[in-house]
Design a protein around this motif. Structure first.
Motif, PDB file in Angstrom:
ATOM      1  N   MET A  62       7.188  33.952 -25.575  1.00 43.34           N
ATOM      2  CA  MET A  62       7.129  32.724 -26.364  1.00 43.34           C
ATOM      3  C   MET A  62       8.377  31.838 -26.228  1.00 43.34           C
ATOM      4  SD  MET A  62       5.496  30.779 -28.321  1.00 43.34           S
ATOM      5  CE  MET A  62       5.830  29.507 -29.507  1.00 43.34           C
ATOM      6  N   PRO A  63       9.599  32.364 -26.360  1.00 44.39           N
ATOM      7  CA  PRO A  63      10.762  31.466 -26.238  1.00 44.39           C
ATOM      8  C   PRO A  63      10.871  30.801 -24.859  1.00 44.39           C
ATOM      9  CG  PRO A  63      11.423  33.561 -27.195  1.00 44.39           C
ATOM     10  CD  PRO A  63      10.006  33.712 -26.729  1.00 44.39           C
ATOM     11  N   ASN A  64      10.557  31.552 -23.807  1.00 45.18           N
ATOM     12  CA  ASN A  64      10.616  30.990 -22.451  1.00 45.18           C
ATOM     13  C   ASN A  64       9.561  29.902 -22.261  1.00 45.18           C
ATOM     14  OD1 ASN A  64      12.633  32.811 -21.825  1.00 45.18           O
ATOM     15  ND2 ASN A  64      11.238  34.263 -20.865  1.00 45.18           N
ATOM     16  N   VAL A  65       8.352  30.177 -22.742  1.00 42.95           N
ATOM     17  CA  VAL A  65       7.259  29.218 -22.600  1.00 42.95           C
ATOM     18  C   VAL A  65       7.573  27.943 -23.381  1.00 42.95           C
ATOM     19  CG1 VAL A  65       4.823  28.792 -23.117  1.00 42.95           C
ATOM     20  CG2 VAL A  65       5.527  30.987 -22.154  1.00 42.95           C
ATOM     21  N   SER A  66       8.084  28.104 -24.582  1.00 42.42           N
ATOM     22  CA  SER A  66       8.425  26.951 -25.405  1.00 42.42           C
ATOM     23  C   SER A  66       9.508  26.093 -24.743  1.00 42.42           C
ATOM     24  CB  SER A  66       8.895  27.424 -26.778  1.00 42.42           C
ATOM     25  OG  SER A  66       9.226  26.331 -27.590  1.00 42.42           O
ATOM     26  N   ARG A  67      10.554  26.725 -24.240  1.00 45.21           N
ATOM     27  CA  ARG A  67      11.624  25.999 -23.557  1.00 45.21           C
ATOM     28  C   ARG A  67      11.089  25.281 -22.317  1.00 45.21           C
ATOM     29  NH1 ARG A  67      13.711  27.179 -19.231  1.00 45.21           N
ATOM     30  NH2 ARG A  67      13.202  29.379 -19.286  1.00 45.21           N
ATOM     31  N   LEU A  68      10.259  25.986 -21.537  1.00 41.81           N
ATOM     32  CA  LEU A  68       9.688  25.400 -20.330  1.00 41.81           C
ATOM     33  C   LEU A  68       8.821  24.192 -20.671  1.00 41.81           C
ATOM     34  CD1 LEU A  68       9.260  25.593 -17.267  1.00 41.81           C
ATOM     35  CD2 LEU A  68       7.355  27.122 -17.735  1.00 41.81           C
TER      36      LEU A  68
END
Length: 98
Positions: free
Chosen positions: A70-76
């Protein structure tokens, strides 16, 4: 290594190049370098979100992908979304008839 965004166990190909005068040195194959590029997964994540998958849902469709948390997807998505908005803002709409 990532293959289509999924983590796969791969034996790293080892290739040596002969320099002609005797000694050899190891070279990285271009195909191996491209295959392990995280850009493929990032493009798949952005395409999934553009297609309507929620940022939380990306992990469900890519459960074995290390970058689908989730954090990676949100940042991306924040990065990609801001590029989409800037592209829209820069577009000349004077010639468009509504």
């Amino acid at each position: 290594m990532l293959y289509e965004g999924e983590r796969e166990d791969v034996i790293r190909p080892r290739v040596r190049q002969n320099s002609g005068d005797g000694p050899t040195h190891e070279v990285e194959l271009a195909t191996y370098r491209v295959a392990k590029d995280p850009q493929q997964l990032q493009e798949q994540i952005v395409q999934a979100i553009v297609s309507g998958v929620s940022t939380r849902g990306v992990q469900e469709i890519k459960p074995h992908s290390p970058g689908a948390k989730m954090p990676n997807v949100s940042r991306l998505w924040q990065e990609a979304g801001s590029k989409f908005v800037e592209k829209l803002r820069a577009k000349d709409l004077r010639g468009v008839t509504w």
